[in-house]
Design a protein around this motif. Structure first.
Motif, PDB file in Angstrom:
ATOM      1  N   ASN A 170      45.499  28.620  33.852  1.00 29.34           N
ATOM      2  CA  ASN A 170      44.644  29.544  34.608  1.00 29.34           C
ATOM      3  C   ASN A 170      45.411  30.804  34.992  1.00 29.34           C
ATOM      4  OD1 ASN A 170      42.347  27.895  34.625  1.00 29.34           O
ATOM      5  ND2 ASN A 170      43.186  26.700  36.324  1.00 29.34           N
ATOM      6  N   MET A 171      44.781  31.950  34.807  1.00 29.69           N
ATOM      7  CA  MET A 171      45.373  33.227  35.186  1.00 29.69           C
ATOM      8  C   MET A 171      45.340  33.350  36.709  1.00 29.69           C
ATOM      9  SD  MET A 171      44.316  37.012  33.778  1.00 29.69           S
ATOM     10  CE  MET A 171      44.690  36.582  32.070  1.00 29.69           C
ATOM     11  N   PRO A 172      46.370  33.983  37.320  1.00 27.03           N
ATOM     12  CA  PRO A 172      46.370  34.137  38.782  1.00 27.03           C
ATOM     13  C   PRO A 172      45.084  34.792  39.264  1.00 27.03           C
ATOM     14  CG  PRO A 172      48.486  34.801  37.885  1.00 27.03           C
ATOM     15  CD  PRO A 172      47.578  34.569  36.718  1.00 27.03           C
ATOM     16  N   SER A 173      44.430  34.173  40.257  1.00 25.63           N
ATOM     17  CA  SER A 173      43.138  34.665  40.731  1.00 25.63           C
ATOM     18  C   SER A 173      43.246  36.062  41.349  1.00 25.63           C
ATOM     19  CB  SER A 173      42.550  33.689  41.750  1.00 25.63           C
ATOM     20  OG  SER A 173      43.439  33.544  42.857  1.00 25.63           O
ATOM     21  N   SER A 174      44.406  36.356  41.952  1.00 28.05           N
ATOM     22  CA  SER A 174      44.562  37.670  42.593  1.00 28.05           C
ATOM     23  C   SER A 174      44.502  38.802  41.571  1.00 28.05           C
ATOM     24  CB  SER A 174      45.888  37.731  43.357  1.00 28.05           C
ATOM     25  OG  SER A 174      46.983  37.445  42.503  1.00 28.05           O
ATOM     26  N   VAL A 175      44.952  38.521  40.338  1.00 24.97           N
ATOM     27  CA  VAL A 175      44.913  39.546  39.300  1.00 24.97           C
ATOM     28  C   VAL A 175      43.470  39.818  38.893  1.00 24.97           C
ATOM     29  CG1 VAL A 175      45.628  40.163  36.950  1.00 24.97           C
ATOM     30  CG2 VAL A 175      47.201  38.941  38.457  1.00 24.97           C
ATOM     31  N   GLY A 176      42.684  38.749  38.748  1.00 23.38           N
ATOM     32  CA  GLY A 176      41.280  38.917  38.400  1.00 23.38           C
ATOM     33  C   GLY A 176      40.511  39.657  39.481  1.00 23.38           C
ATOM     34  N   HIS A 177      40.788  39.306  40.735  1.00 22.34           N
ATOM     35  CA  HIS A 177      40.108  39.976  41.844  1.00 22.34           C
ATOM     36  C   HIS A 177      40.438  41.468  41.848  1.00 22.34           C
ATOM     37  CE1 HIS A 177      37.986  40.210  45.582  1.00 22.34           C
ATOM     38  NE2 HIS A 177      39.061  40.571  46.285  1.00 22.34           N
ATOM     39  N   PHE A 178      41.682  41.780  41.540  1.00 21.42           N
ATOM     40  CA  PHE A 178      42.116  43.181  41.497  1.00 21.42           C
ATOM     41  C   PHE A 178      41.450  43.912  40.332  1.00 21.42           C
ATOM     42  CE2 PHE A 178      45.113  46.416  39.902  1.00 21.42           C
ATOM     43  CZ  PHE A 178      45.264  47.198  41.043  1.00 21.42           C
ATOM     44  N   PHE A 179      41.454  43.278  39.169  1.00 28.35           N
ATOM     45  CA  PHE A 179      40.938  43.945  37.966  1.00 28.35           C
ATOM     46  C   PHE A 179      39.440  44.234  38.077  1.00 28.35           C
ATOM     47  CE2 PHE A 179      38.896  43.653  33.775  1.00 28.35           C
ATOM     48  CZ  PHE A 179      39.556  44.680  33.115  1.00 28.35           C
ATOM     49  N   TYR A 180      38.668  43.277  38.534  1.00 22.94           N
ATOM     50  CA  TYR A 180      37.213  43.432  38.566  1.00 22.94           C
ATOM     51  C   TYR A 180      36.709  44.237  39.768  1.00 22.94           C
ATOM     52  CZ  TYR A 180      36.774  40.165  34.692  1.00 22.94           C
ATOM     53  OH  TYR A 180      36.844  39.573  33.463  1.00 22.94           O
ATOM     54  N   GLY A 181      37.601  44.586  40.673  1.00 19.42           N
ATOM     55  CA  GLY A 181      37.170  45.426  41.793  1.00 19.42           C
ATOM     56  C   GLY A 181      36.630  46.746  41.290  1.00 19.42           C
ATOM     57  N   THR A 182      35.451  47.100  41.715  1.00 20.50           N
ATOM     58  CA  THR A 182      34.782  48.285  41.163  1.00 20.50           C
ATOM     59  C   THR A 182      34.708  49.413  42.181  1.00 20.50           C
ATOM     60  OG1 THR A 182      32.663  49.143  40.362  1.00 20.50           O
ATOM     61  CG2 THR A 182      32.577  47.210  41.782  1.00 20.50           C
ATOM     62  N   HIS A 183      34.746  50.635  41.693  1.00 22.44           N
ATOM     63  CA  HIS A 183      34.628  51.778  42.605  1.00 22.44           C
ATOM     64  C   HIS A 183      33.186  51.984  43.054  1.00 22.44           C
ATOM     65  CE1 HIS A 183      32.931  54.286  39.411  1.00 22.44           C
ATOM     66  NE2 HIS A 183      33.964  53.996  38.642  1.00 22.44           N
ATOM     67  N   HIS A 184      32.272  51.202  42.490  1.00 23.51           N
ATOM     68  CA  HIS A 184      30.892  51.279  42.968  1.00 23.51           C
ATOM     69  C   HIS A 184      30.767  50.676  44.365  1.00 23.51           C
ATOM     70  CE1 HIS A 184      29.686  52.881  39.194  1.00 23.51           C
ATOM     71  NE2 HIS A 184      29.933  51.759  38.506  1.00 23.51           N
ATOM     72  N   THR A 185      31.718  49.789  44.712  1.00 22.42           N
ATOM     73  CA  THR A 185      31.772  49.273  46.081  1.00 22.42           C
ATOM     74  C   THR A 185      32.550  50.288  46.903  1.00 22.42           C
ATOM     75  OG1 THR A 185      31.840  47.032  45.174  1.00 22.42           O
ATOM     76  CG2 THR A 185      32.367  47.287  47.514  1.00 22.42           C
ATOM     77  N   LYS A 186      31.829  51.181  47.568  1.00 20.72           N
ATOM     78  CA  LYS A 186      32.436  52.367  48.160  1.00 20.72           C
ATOM     79  C   LYS A 186      33.403  52.068  49.313  1.00 20.72           C
ATOM     80  CE  LYS A 186      30.192  55.274  45.525  1.00 20.72           C
ATOM     81  NZ  LYS A 186      30.913  56.066  44.479  1.00 20.72           N
TER      82      LYS A 186
END
Length: 1008
Positions: A170-186
């Motif tokens: 399993n890939m570290p969850s913190s990396v996934g959370h960081f990567f998928y964070g979108t700038h649409h969430t202002k």
């Protein structure tokens, strides 16, 4: 309590605004995908950089220190392109706050929401994570600063080892959370926090066999790089651009912008051959809050360095340390001298320590146990313990701890009883041996911890004997009642310790900042923990604003940055509800051993050496400066320049030798206002203050020459004849009731003012209280020493001891030691103070001192006097013209007030140097008052001579009995002087009575 953050501190908002301005002006295009940052141009805006530097006060000459690409090593040249900005902020000024606020500002202005924070160590990582998670921090940036956003912390941790299994991981969850964070969430800023070892030591982020993908990426670093992140590097001196850590960060994450924040930047060697030289590795420096500005503007605490000297003022030049022992066989001991040279010796049972140093002749090794050596003088030295050869009865660590405790409680008392809310005061001790604190079995029962508890208990008993506020007395009493809970330690090995108590200590020190700052625990009970121990584990990344004392019971292993060493205690403190206190001048007590006695000079040189050339160099003196000072001193210019060179202060080019800078300004204070750089009052060398000189105003002295001559006449003290019979009668009872004879070592319960032959006597001088050794004497030697210190004839002493034995006192030969002798002296002094006040007489002797503290043997006035004789504290400025000296040297606020008070009737006045007017008293000491005044009557026809004793107490009842005894003797002394034809008025002053009122009353009375 909640730590309060401020949002309008200039030294923090300027670098935030500077970085945001440069970045905003350098944006090339909007984000190409929802998980990415905006795209920056290949080069940052030159116009914006120039404007930001100008606003930050960094002139063009300073920016030329930038290391341009053609000068860089091939290793740095080969890294992927990235823009780089450097922000220099001194330790303790809030760089974590600044780079956090910078992220919010870049998000608000430019839409950046992907940031990586890379730190070099786990403690820094823990501290940063705790800051970003803190509820008050989130509230501050969202509401107080008005950003309306919050940080989503993606904390990257080393994955726990699991049993190997087939297939992908399993890939570290913190990396996934960081990567998928979108700038649409202002309202979200995504921050990936990692320590560099996770990238350099292992494949957590670089392996490609994980069982899921992030977008189109198998490899975590590729996914992170695709976000086009901004990389923030904390402590750049630990992540050098030529090293592996920096290369891995750039190669793997490929950031488009790197922001480096630190107090210390590394150096690069550039050029070849004769052109080869070192240069600070600033690439694009946009803010420089250097150490000098931080100290001068009160953004951090000042530093009061002090090293331990031997009792009686004798300087420690060598020490012996017990390195290791083999039970029943041998021990290895190391001798270290003042120049830091050392030599190791192996000794066996029965060997003399004289082979190590001549001062140890007569001391042999009686036994060698599992953890210590037992000496023939009855002492036991533990592994890791140090002691003086020439004062082998005094443990070096004990002396340093006692000095540190004295400074701690001086500061704590002031902080607790300040106007406004109290400040919790902490002390940090760095030690050499973990076992000395934790014990051989890790049970928290090491000899050093036990000794510290013993010394702390004795010190608190002394503090409780003072006139304290009700609240502070209760806090001290609570500490004494729960003394074991007052200290705790954290060492690297504790991370693997299963002991619950030790785990709680570690948790509190590493993560319980608010708990350490609080006076009460969760149940409302007093929280007495304030003494922390470590072995340099608490370095960068750990800080507590309320550390006011650092005691290095071990020397530094290397010549590291002096600013890094003191950094754990430089932050400005907070009060009991978390408010940062910036309107006072706080000092950090920094206690070192004698091998680092030049620390203050080196620290000043390091601070001034870092200053840029935008201002006049603090380490140079112009020809104009030398001409000005020569005129002030009425010295021919060339002669003065030669004098400066002869003393080693300057070279032929008028450059100051860096480590002599502090000393030069002390000896020639006229240069203080001419040289740039650090205000040297912010780096205080307490030891050198004792030998610094202040100038005597010769014209002023002539006005009081006659008074000074009369004060230096010698007088003999004598008593009524029946006193000898009375002491002979009562001495046996004194010996018995005071339990004079004992094997127990004296732990001073009163102020030891000095030592003579290792016996505590009341000579003014050293202000350090030390445990006495227990040297043994033959009976006749004991009697001789007792007679010398008490003035009681040997025959009376011998008779009294014999009578005490006949009355039931058990006195063995071993009891004729230093401690018994000290107790006898104190007991006799106490008896004299109670019995002889009012029965003393003074008679003028036919003798006058030829040389005095202020005059030479021929009667001419001296140029200067040692500052310590006038006062241990100084204040900038010039005293009134009627004052005898050109310096505000003083020992208390009341004395300073007297010096500043200008009175029309006064012709001249001055502090009386200590040790000068030696008024004999009934105790085993002499006495010297504080101030002398020559005053005119109201009609201007006759002079009054006035001597004043200042006591900085609010009530006369607060004056200690022994001090009252001395004042009573002085009163009789000046009556005798008046009877001999020279009238001197002697007055006592406390806080509630101004010197002006005292003099006006005397003038009015004398005119009637």
């Amino acid at each position: 309590m909640e730590l309060k953050l401020e949002n309008n501190l200039t030294h923090q908002t300027v670098p935030v605004e500077g970085v945001a301005t440069v970045v905003e002006d350098s944006i090339q295009e909007a984000p190409k995908a929802s998980h990415q940052n905006p795209v920056l141009r290949h080069e940052l805006s030159g116009m914006a950089l120039q404007a930001v530097r100008q606003k930050a006060g960094i002139l063009e000459k300073a920016t030329k220190q930038r290391v341009t690409r053609y000068m860089l090593t091939e290793k740095i040249k080969s890294l992927p392109h990235h823009c780089l900005l450097d922000i220099k902020m001194e330790t303790g000024t809030g760089k974590t706050y600044v780079y956090t606020r910078t992220m919010f500002e870049l998000h608000k202005r430019c839409g950046f929401n992907k940031f990586i924070i890379a730190v070099p160590t786990l403690p820094i990582k823990a501290g940063t994570a705790a800051f970003l998670k803190e509820a008050e921090v989130k509230r501050h940036f969202s509401r107080v600063c008005g950003y309306g956003a919050e940080i989503e912390l993606c904390l990257l941790e080393q994955q726990k080892k699991k049993q190997k299994k087939k297939g992908r991981q399993n890939m570290p969850s913190s990396v996934g959370h960081f990567f998928y964070g979108t700038h649409h969430t202002k309202d979200k800023i995504f921050v990936l926090l990692l320590n560099t070892q996770l990238l350099t030591n292992g494949k957590l982020l670089t392996r490609e066999d994980y069982d899921q993908m992030l977008g189109a990426f198998h490899k975590p670093t590729d996914a992170i790089a695709d976000t086009k992140p901004v990389l923030i590097i904390d402590e750049p001196h630990r992540v050098e651009r030529g090293g592996k850590s920096y290369a891995d960060l750039i190669n793997e994450f490929r950031p488009q912008l790197v922001l480096r924040y630190g107090a210390t930047f590394p150096e690069l060697t550039v050029g070849k051959g004769k052109n080869k030289h070192a240069v600070k590795d600033y690439q694009e420096l946009v803010y420089d809050l250097n150490a000098a500005d931080s100290f001068n503007h009160g953004l951090i605490k000042g530093v009061a360095k002090e090293h331990l000297e031997l009792p009686g003022g004798k300087k420690a030049e060598k020490k012996v340390k017990v390195l290791q022992v083999v039970k029943g066989d041998c021990a290895n001991l190391k001798l270290t001298t003042a120049d830091k040279t050392s030599k190791t010796f192996t000794v066996h049972t029965g060997d003399s320590l004289g082979v190590i140093d001549n001062d140890l002749d007569g001391v042999a090794v009686d036994a060698i146990t599992k953890n210590s050596i037992c000496l023939s003088n009855g002492q036991e030295k533990q592994t890791g313990e140090e002691f003086f050869p020439d004062q082998y009865g005094v443990s070096y660590q004990e002396g340093m701890i006692e000095l540190a405790l004295m400074r701690h409680f001086e500061t704590e008392r002031e902080n607790f009883c300040r106007d406004g809310l109290p400040i919790k005061t902490l002390a940090l001790f760095f030690i050499d041996s973990i076992e000395s604190f934790r014990g051989p079995n890790g049970n928290n029962d090491g000899w050093l911890r036990k000794k510290f508890i013993e010394l702390l208990s004795a010190r608190i008993e002394k503090e409780l004997a003072r006139q304290n506020t009700k609240e502070y007395a209760a806090y001290l009493k609570a500490t004494l009642d729960n003394i074991e809970a007052s200290c705790a330690g954290y060492f690297a090995q504790d991370n693997n310790d299963s002991d619950e108590n030790i785990a709680n200590e570690v948790k509190t020190i590493l993560h319980g900042k608010k708990e350490l700052l609080s006076f009460t625990d969760n149940e409302g009970k007093p929280n007495v923990l304030r003494f922390l121990f470590s072995k340099w584990t608490l370095k960068e990344g750990w800080d507590n604003p309320n550390v006011f004392t650092i005691c290095k019971l071990r020397s530094s292993g290397s010549e590291t940055s002096k600013l890094q060493e003191v950094g754990r205690g430089l932050r400005l403190p907070v009060d009991s509800v978390g408010n940062r206190i910036s309107d006072s001048s706080f000092m950090l007590n920094y206690i070192v051993d004698f091998t680092e006695k030049d620390f203050a000079n080196k620290l000043v040189a390091e601070i001034n050496g870092e200053l840029e050339a935008q201002q006049k160099s603090p380490l140079s003196i112009t020809a104009e400066d030398i001409i000005k000072v020569a005129k002030m001193r009425n010295i021919e210019v060339n002669q003065f320049f030669i004098e400066l060179m002869t003393k080693g202060y300057v070279d032929f080019d008028k450059n100051v030798v860096p480590y002599k800078f502090d000393d030069m300004l002390v000896e020639y204070p006229e240069f203080k206002n001419m040289a740039g750089g650090l205000n040297i009052s912010r780096i205080n060398n307490r030891n050198s203050n004792r030998s610094e000189k202040i100038h005597i105003r010769k014209a002023r002295f002539e006005e009081l020459r006659e008074l000074w001559a009369q004060l230096n006449r010698k007088y003999i003290l004598y008593f009524d004849k029946e006193i000898d019979n009375k002491i002979a009668t009562e001495l046996p009872l004194i010996i018995k009731e005071k339990q004079v004879f004992s094997l127990q070592t004296v732990m001073s319960s009163r102020k030891i003012l000095g030592f003579e032959d290792n016996i505590a006597v009341a000579n003014e001088g050293s202000h350090i209280e030390l445990t006495l050794s227990n040297r043994h004497y033959a009976y006749n030697e004991f009697l001789k020493r007792a007679t010398r210190h008490t003035n009681i004839p040997i025959q009376i002493l011998h008779k009294a001891i014999c009578e005490a034995v006949n009355n039931g006192c058990k006195i063995d030969d071993d009891m004729f030691n230093d401690s018994s002798l000290t107790r006898l002296i104190w007991a006799v002094d106490d008896w004299k103070c109670k019995q002889l006040v009012g029965r003393v007489r003074y008679k003028q002797a036919n003798y006058m001192m030829k040389e005095t503290k202020l005059t030479n043997a021929d009667g001419t006035v001296k140029d200067e006097v040692v500052q310590a004789y006038i006062g241990n504290k100084t204040e900038a400025g010039t005293p009134p013209l009627k004052y005898l000296y050109d310096n505000f040297a003083h020992d208390s606020g009341l004395e300073l007030q007297n010096i500043k008070t200008e009175i029309d009737e006064v012709i001249v006045y001055g502090k009386i140097p200590s040790h000068s007017i030696c008024i004999p008293t009934v105790a085993s000491s002499n006495y010297s008052p504080d101030f002398m005044y020559v005053v005119k009557r109201a009609d201007g026809t006759k002079e009054l001579n006035i001597v004043i004793e200042t006591k900085a107490y609010d009530k006369e009842s607060y004056i200690a009995p022994d001090e009252e005894t001395k004042i009573s003797c002085a009163d009789e002394f000046f009556k005798a002087m008046t009877a001999n034809g020279y009238t001197v008025h002697f007055k006592k002053q406390i806080n509630s009575n101004s010197v002006k009122n005292i003099i006006n009353e005397l003038v009015t009375t004398s005119d009637k």
